[in-house]
Design an enzyme around this catalytic site. Structure first.
Site, PDB file in Angstrom:
ATOM      1  N   HIS A 217       0.825  -1.211   0.000  1.00  0.00           N
ATOM      2  CA  HIS A 217       0.000   0.000   0.000  1.00  0.00           C
ATOM      3  C   HIS A 217       0.860   1.261   0.000  1.00  0.00           C
ATOM      4  CE1 HIS A 217       0.376  -0.904   4.404  1.00  0.00           C
ATOM      5  NE2 HIS A 217       0.485   0.412   4.510  1.00  0.00           N
ATOM      6  N   ASP A 247       0.464  -7.746   0.370  1.00  0.00           N
ATOM      7  CA  ASP A 247       0.685  -6.315   0.578  1.00  0.00           C
ATOM      8  C   ASP A 247       2.198  -6.083   0.558  1.00  0.00           C
ATOM      9  OD1 ASP A 247       0.681  -3.680   1.300  1.00  0.00           O
ATOM     10  OD2 ASP A 247      -0.264  -3.962   3.262  1.00  0.00           O
ATOM     11  N   GLY A 334       2.920   4.811  10.195  1.00  0.00           N
ATOM     12  CA  GLY A 334       4.320   5.090   9.902  1.00  0.00           C
ATOM     13  C   GLY A 334       5.183   3.854   9.947  1.00  0.00           C
ATOM     14  N   SER A 336       4.321   1.017   8.569  1.00  0.00           N
ATOM     15  CA  SER A 336       4.051   0.206   7.386  1.00  0.00           C
ATOM     16  C   SER A 336       5.325  -0.110   6.614  1.00  0.00           C
ATOM     17  CB  SER A 336       3.089   0.929   6.455  1.00  0.00           C
ATOM     18  OG  SER A 336       1.762   0.707   6.831  1.00  0.00           O
ATOM     19  N   SER A 352       1.945  -4.648   7.552  1.00  0.00           N
ATOM     20  CA  SER A 352       0.828  -4.277   6.680  1.00  0.00           C
ATOM     21  C   SER A 352      -0.137  -3.349   7.398  1.00  0.00           C
ATOM     22  CB  SER A 352       0.092  -5.536   6.197  1.00  0.00           C
ATOM     23  OG  SER A 352      -1.055  -5.192   5.438  1.00  0.00           O
TER      24      SER A 352
END
Length: 458
Positions: A217, A247, A334, A336, A352
């Site tokens: 993402h 992801d 943050g 991710s 994720s």
């Protein structure tokens, strides 16, 4: 701006995010300590490190097929527990001979998978997730606090229809979201604002160029990423998958001479060399590094998890991601894309999303690194140098089974992220953005000072 070499601090950040919570103590006493790896009595379960248990679990899966109904790591006794369905005496004997502790269960792998398919068909509601929990031999279904009214009734009815012996339902106090805002690791301009994520692991792309893995993402949010808020882009998204079967993103450094070591800066002057990718094992202790919250540890609680994120481009839509690892490790916006790994240097996952935070806890989901490598064709650690990544040659293997570095979970080839991010409608963030912000007045408190809000990701 040409980067022939990433400064040592930046290179470390590019693998694991900034150093933050050194007090979290990377060196967890005895977290993966191995005792006597010998099997002892012929039928006695082996004492295994978590990484070796993961290797053994993958090899037994190939050997036993559907008779194996899940595995998990008993960290207290340091042994692999194998579930065998339908009283398959031959499978039980083979698992015992290999050094696992064996227990008989009612639900087979195919029956648990069928239950998950029913949930996908009848209850793919934003704010829900499900994963197989081998410790209970059931599908654990979780609903966040947004699932109420008719949606809750539909979910509850679907779970009930599966039977009490097949699935359980629990409520989470948080909200499922992807963790792409805040932090201090990598930066991109998207939808009129600044997005920030954490990098996961440095890898070598299939064409031999230096690259890194991060969340999908993040990769669909923007194509070019910098290593500082005001710096020029140093890397470009090559492949990105979100939502769907994973992801993850593969991002190539623009300068082919970039030196990007396979290690993680874990804060407080500590670093961890990443040697190979490995499969997650339920019950195993894992560490997560993120650019917002730093270093945290926890336990793997489920595999092959499906998460239904609320689509932020379509108020009535859902972004479903499958094949994730479920844990109780905390994370916040943050984090991710940041790495999930083990103390002894195995790369496990990429952050994720999830619910909760590092104050109240919650569930956090991770993209398996093995599946991301398989889909992108990238290599990591020893494999990147052309060496085999087989791990655990101290008695944990079954016959000639592949080592952890070769046990790649499948999945379709990741799609490209060729288009730059486009603004979302009515100020909503694009799919996968979660609580993206860059704004100084971000309600989560994790946004960038004086930055505009991210308004879209695709």
């Amino acid at each position: 701006m040409s980067h022939k070499r990433i400064p040592k601090r930046k290179a470390a950040i590019a693998v694991g995010g900034v150093a933050a919570l050194g007090a979290a103590a990377l060196l967890l006493p005895n977290a993966n300590a191995s005792q006597d790896d010998a099997a002892g009595d012929a039928g006695a379960p082996r004492t295994l490190k978590a990484g070796d248990a993961s290797n053994l679990a993958a090899q037994l899966q190939n050997l036993l097929g559907d008779s194996l109904a899940g595995t998990y790591y008993d960290s207290a006794r340091q042994r692999l527990v194998v579930n065998v369905a339908n009283g398959d005496a031959d499978a039980m004997a083979q698992a015992t001979k290999a050094g696992a502790a064996v227990r008989q269960v009612d639900n087979s792998t195919s029956e648990l998978a069928a239950a998950a398919r029913t949930l996908r068909t009848k209850a793919a509601i934003p704010g829900t997730s499900w994963a197989v929990d081998p410790r209970t031999d059931k599908v654990l279904v979780t609903a966040d606090r947004t699932v109420t009214g008719a949606d809750w009734n539909r979910l509850e009815s679907t779970v009930r229809s599966l039977g009490s012996g097949m699935a359980t339902l629990k409520k989470s106090s948080g909200t499922f979201k992807t963790f792409v805002s805040g932090g201090d690791a990598i930066f991109a301009q998207a939808g009129g604002g600044t997005a920030r994520c954490s990098l996961g692991f440095n890898v070598t792309a299939s064409d031999g160029s230096p690259a890194f893995l991060t969340a999908g993402h993040c990769g669909v949010a923007a194509k070019e990423w910098a290593d500082s808020e005001s710096g020029q882009p140093i890397a470009t998204v090559d492949q990105a998958t979100f939502p769907g079967e994973g992801d993850f993103s593969l991002v190539k450094y623009d300068d082919p001479a970039t030196e990007a070591p396979s290690e993680i800066n874990a804060g407080n002057g500590q670093s961890v060399a990443i040697n190979q990718a490995a499969e997650a094992t339920v019950g195993a202790t894992v560490l997560r590094m993120g650019s917002t919250t730093g270093l945290h540890d926890g336990t793997v609680t489920g595999l092959d998890a499906t998460v239904n994120f609320q689509s932020e481009t379509d108020p009535s839509g859902v972004d479903t991601v499958t094949g994730l690892i479920q844990t109780d490790v905390c994370a916040e916006p943050g984090d991710s894309g940041g790495p999930l790994f083990t103390q002894d240097g195995n790369a496990i996952g990429l952050t994720s999303g999830g619910s909760g935070d590092c104050t109240s806890g919650g569930e956090t989901f991770f993209q398996p690194v093995t599946a991301a490598l398989e889909a992108t064709g990238a290599t990591l650690g020893a494999d990147a140098g052309g060496n085999g990544g087989a791990a655990g040659d101290d008695g944990a293997g079954v016959g000639d089974g592949a080592g952890a570095g070769d046990e790649q979970a499948g999945g379709d080839q990741a799609g490209g992220a060729e288009d730059p991010a486009a603004p979302g409608d009515d100020g909503q963030a694009g799919a996968g953005a979660g609580e993206q912000s860059g704004a100084g007045d971000d309600a989560s408190g994790t946004g960038m000072d004086d930055g505009p809000a991210l308004t879209g990701t695709r």
